[in-house]
Design a protein around this motif. Structure first.
Motif: not given
Length: 531
Positions: A292-293, A296-297, A313, A316, A427, A431
């Motif tokens: 997911t992290m 997503g990012i 984000t 993420s 991540t 970000t």
């Protein structure tokens, strides 16, 4: 009758009654706005008092209808509302966000495509959404948790498609289909749980599920995790979110991004810590958190529209929360609880800022943006503070929450936990790269250097892909940002900064909440009595 028993149902009752009244006041928009603001302001006060009482006195329980605690060994009958430190914190943060966003929405002036007729259904629907969110956080049994989900989802369908533009209807259909699948899986899970344990009250379930075979417990948990994972946008159940949220008006997107996914995270916390504490699926949750992290990012890096970028984000950073939950430790749970509160505030604020960017420049696509820092230093400030907070720059709350989660992973010491620590650091860096790219393109460079910077804000909204049904106040002067939009955005920034300024007491509260969540006996004793 105690003060707690009087206050506990009010976060649901107040917005529900206010929704009915504002619906009848549809032809009096000023009265509608006053009622909505008054109702949500009162909810903030009530939730603040409940947080104080829950922290001082322990878990607060209300058996609605006075049915008592149990009948013939069948567990509590009727509706049970429970306020512990976790649910009280979620209520306070959510009520603050709901109030700020409705203030922003009123300032923005959402309309239905007809400049002469305000959307009279918006505020009643928004209040129903508020009631659904509070119902989910107060629910003491799985069925009423399901009811809370369905109430907020029904309201979200209306808000997502308000104005009925082509893009919104398309996104709304996708959102409705995914939500229906999630609800069906949840209802199926409820039926299986009831068949296995004979009750849906979560405190009673915590006792009875201990006698269910381990394989059956894991299967039940897996079904509920699928339902909650869809709502929380945990990979691989998150593909629906980036396509659904960006089409809605900024205030609707903001409240969706800030709150709706966190209701799913809250449900995962309850199921993991109270109903299925054995940890048999923790490795699966850790893998899901890592994916997911990262996915997503990486999706956010590929975006050029700020709304879609922030939607990725959002996905993420759900991974950080799942990471803390799956560690099954007090430090991990404490970090997850703190990070949930942080992320609700920061993500909501950033989506409100996107609305201000659209107001200032007429678009949210980075190819068309530039020179915003020079055009509006205030807008630059309200973007950079929550953006740095999301990126985890010290000493902001994002940094504090991430450090707690990474420390919890290091304490766990397993190979998978260390991989998550590395994934969390990566991540966070990515970000920071993503929000820095937004800053350098939309705020720092001149608009003339933007690939499509020649398209001015005076171009018709259909060409700018601006939502068709929003008519901004003073739209002929795009650069003017109404105080009704700037003030709630600034207020949320201040609340987010309070998580840093008062980090000591808030982290201590999160630790007490985590200890209470992980100690099932406290919850069980408060609801059904000592074992």
């Amino acid at each position: 009758m105690t003060l707690a028993s009087v206050l506990t149902p009010l976060p649901v009752l107040i917005p529900t009654i206010a929704a009915a009244v504002t619906l009848f006041a549809g032809r009096k928009p000023r009265l509608q706005r006053a009622l909505a603001l008054a109702a949500l302001s009162f909810v903030v006060v009530v939730c603040g008092v409940l947080l104080y009482l829950a922290d001082r006195d322990g878990t607060l329980v209300l058996h609605v209808g006075g049915w008592g605690q149990s009948v013939a060994g069948m567990g509590p009958l009727g509706i049970t509302l429970v306020v512990d430190r976790l649910s009280a914190l979620m209520l306070v943060v959510s009520s603050v966000v709901l109030l700020a966003v409705v203030f922003y929405a009123i300032g923005q002036g959402i309309r239905d495509g007809d400049e002469r007729q305000p959307v009279s259904i918006f505020l009643p629907t928004y209040l129903v959404l508020s009631a659904g969110v509070c119902t989910a956080f107060l629910a003491g049994d799985l069925f009423n948790l399901f009811v809370g989900f369905e109430v907020l989802l029904s309201a979200s369908f209306v808000l997502l498609t308000i104005g009925a533009s082509k893009d919104r209807v398309r996104a709304g259909i996708s959102y409705v289909m995914v939500s229906m699948v999630s609800s069906m899986v949840f209802l199926f899970g409820i039926a299986l749980v009831y068949a296995a344990a004979g009750t849906l009250n979560m405190a009673e379930l915590a006792v009875r599920l201990d006698d269910v075979p381990a394989g059956t417990r894991s299967a039940l948990f897996a079904v509920l995790l699928v339902a909650f994972g869809i709502k929380a946008a945990v990979f691989p159940l998150s593909a629906w979110l980036p396509d659904s949220y960006p089409t809605a008006p900024a205030p609707v997107t903001a409240v969706f991004a800030g709150l709706l996914t966190k209701v799913g995270v809250y449900a995962i916390i309850r199921a993991h810590s109270l109903l299925f504490p054995s940890g048999g699926l923790d490795p699966l949750l850790l893998v899901a958190a890592l994916l997911t992290m990262l996915i997503g990012i990486l999706g956010a890096i590929a975006q050029s529209d700020i709304k879609r970028l922030l939607s990725f984000t959002l996905v993420s950073h759900i991974g950080y929360m799942v990471f803390g939950i799956a560690l099954s430790s007090q430090l991990g749970m404490s970090g997850a609880i703190y990070y949930v509160a942080h992320h609700i505030l920061v993500q909501t604020t950033l989506f409100l800022v996107v609305g201000l960017i659209e107001r200032q420049a007429g678009a949210s696509t980075m190819q068309r943006l530039g020179g915003l820092a020079a055009a509006s230093p205030l807008l630059a400030f309200v973007f950079v503070v929550p953006a740095l907070n999301l990126g985890g720059i010290p000493p902001f709350s994002g940094f504090i929450g991430k450090v707690a989660l990474l420390e919890a992973g290091a304490q766990n010491g397993s190979a998978l936990a260390w991989v998550l620590v590395g994934g969390g650091v990566l991540t966070s860096l990515l970000t920071l790269y993503v929000v820095t790219r937004v800053w350098t393109t939309a705020f720092w460079r001149s608009r003339e250097d933007a690939p499509e910077g020649h398209l001015s804000a005076a171009v018709p909204s259909a060409l700018l892909h601006e939502p068709e049904d929003i008519q901004f106040v003073d739209r002929d002067n795009v650069g003017r940002m109404p105080i009704g939009m700037v003030a709630p955005t600034g207020a949320l920034i201040l609340v987010g900064l309070a998580l840093t300024i008062f980090a000591g007491p808030i982290v201590a509260y999160s630790e007490r909440a985590a200890s209470e969540v992980l100690d099932r006996d406290q919850y069980i004793s408060a609801v059904v009595g000592p074992r």
